[in-house]
Design a protein around this motif. Structure first.
Motif, short mmCIF file in Angstrom:
data_model
loop_
_atom_site.label_atom_id
_atom_site.label_comp_id
_atom_site.label_asym_id
_atom_site.label_seq_id
_atom_site.Cartn_x
_atom_site.Cartn_y
_atom_site.Cartn_z
N UNK A 134 0.87 -1.38 -0.12
CA UNK A 134 -0.09 -0.05 0.03
C UNK A 134 1.00 1.36 0.22
N UNK A 135 0.29 2.22 -0.57
CA UNK A 135 0.95 3.43 -0.75
C UNK A 135 0.41 4.51 0.14
N UNK A 136 1.02 5.07 0.93
CA UNK A 136 0.53 6.21 2.10
C UNK A 136 0.69 7.56 1.63
N UNK A 137 -0.32 8.41 1.59
CA UNK A 137 -0.28 9.75 1.01
C UNK A 137 -0.64 10.73 2.07
N UNK A 138 -0.12 11.80 2.15
CA UNK A 138 -0.74 12.73 3.31
C UNK A 138 -0.98 14.03 2.63
N UNK A 139 -1.97 14.74 3.02
CA UNK A 139 -2.57 16.13 2.46
C UNK A 139 -3.06 16.95 3.75
N UNK A 140 -3.25 18.27 3.46
CA UNK A 140 -3.72 19.43 4.47
C UNK A 140 -5.01 18.48 5.12
N UNK A 141 -5.58 17.73 4.58
CA UNK A 141 -7.06 17.31 5.05
C UNK A 141 -7.10 15.87 5.60
N UNK A 142 -5.56 15.40 5.79
CA UNK A 142 -5.43 14.13 6.37
C UNK A 142 -4.73 13.10 5.47
N UNK A 143 -4.66 11.66 6.05
CA UNK A 143 -3.92 10.61 5.36
C UNK A 143 -4.81 9.78 4.50
#
Ligand SMILES: Cc1cc2nc3c(=O)[nH]c(=O)nc-3n(C[C@H](O)[C@H](O)[C@H](O)COP(=O)(O)OP(=O)(O)OC[C@H]3O[C@@H](n4cnc5c(N)ncnc54)[C@H](O)[C@@H]3O)c2cc1C
Length: 283
Positions: A134-143
């Protein structure tokens, strides 16, 4: 070749990098720069702002817990290839990283940059799809996390959103009785994979109970091959050759070095060899 003019910003944290991404439209993150800078020099990318995340220690490192391995997005190919944790729990990922480019590329290039760039000749994507990573991503609205099989969308296109940073990948550790291998037919000049085959088999009491094969370089995204015919078999060379010959690509990519048909042919040959190597490691 010179890139178009751009501003350079260096982020001191993931949060700062996310803020800079929001602040600057069409900005590009830079990790090792080994794909981004050539793209900029060729003017295939002309970001007005480059956000350097290369020094963020929070995105580096390799660990194992609860039957999974976790690799930070800024971990270099050299560190992955030399990792004791991966040698013990997921050696096929280290094997693929060790095949990448040359020492300079492995010392600067990162796993996050490699998969975010999504070159069809990259070595890491087929391995991650094979493993069910799995590839994990983060943005200002969460993960959020995305299955590697859904992450690669098209030629140089992935599921990373414009406001997101890839933070890490997670893959299941290989269990007892499982062998896996990555083999690559490389371009003699660039070292990139013309075709790369990632395979795994799990053996119990001399019989195959699970098998997988994913081939890179044949299509825009990694191509999974149906090798379910191997389940229940004794993994003979004939059974493996028949399974690998199932590689099919509706629209194979081709270039001046290797046509689409040739890539499919080589994919079958390397698929067979990777499955045989995985079998030999499983037993
Ligand atoms: C001579 C040469 C030979 C090579 N040979 C091979 C090879 O044999 N096999 C192979 O697989 N690769 C090869 N590569 C590519 C190499 O693996 C690079 O490491 C990789 O393509 C990009 O990694 P990077 O860290 O340099 O990313 P960068 O160039 O910094 O970034 C690439 C792209 O990813 C984005 N990005 C980077 N990090 C993140 C992140 N954390 N979150 C979101 N987006 C991000 C950037 O915005 C950019 O669009 C080669 C490269 C060169 C120059």
């Amino acid at each position: 070749m010179y890139p178009a003019q751009f501003d350079y910003r260096r982020a001191g944290s993931v949060d700062e990098a996310l803020g800079l991404l929001q602040e600057h439209e069409d900005a590009k993150l830079m990790a090792g720069g080994h794909s981004l800078i050539p793209m900029m020099k060729l003017r295939l990318a002309q970001p007005p702002v480059v956000i350097d995340i290369g020094r963020l220690d929070e995105l580096k490192g390799i660990s194992e817990a609860g039957g999974s391995v976790r690799v930070g997005s800024l971990t270099t190919h050299a560190d992955i290839a030399a990792s004791d944790v991966l040698a013990a729990h997921c050696p096929v990922l280290a094997e693929a990283a060790g095949h990448i480019g040359d020492a300079q590329v492995r010392n600067r290039g990162t796993i996050g940059g490699n998969i975010a760039h999504a070159d069809p000749g990259s070595d890491i994507p087929p391995v991650l799809v094979l493993l069910g990573a799995s590839v994990h991503l983060q943005s200002p609205s969460g993960t959020r996390s995305v299955a590697a099989g859904d992450f690669f969308q098209d030629l140089l296109m992935t599921d990373v959103g414009e406001d997101e940073i890839l933070t890490h990948v997670e893959a299941p550790a290989l269990g007892a009785g499982t062998g896996a291998a990555y083999l690559k037919f490389e371009h003699p000049a660039s070292g990139y994979a013309v075709v790369g085959a990632a395979a795994s088999v799990t053996v119990q009491n001399g019989r195959c109970i699970a098998a997988g094969l994913v081939v890179g370089g044949v299509s825009a995204t990694p191509t999974a091959v149906d090798v379910s015919s191997l389940v229940g078999s004794d993994l003979s060379d004939d059974a493996i050759a028949a399974a690998a010959s199932g590689l099919d690509a509706e629209d194979p990519i081709g270039d001046i070095f290797a046509s689409g048909d040739y890539r499919v042919h080589v994919g079958k040959v390397y698929g067979k060899r990777a499955l045989a190597a995985a079998r030999d490691r499983a037993s």
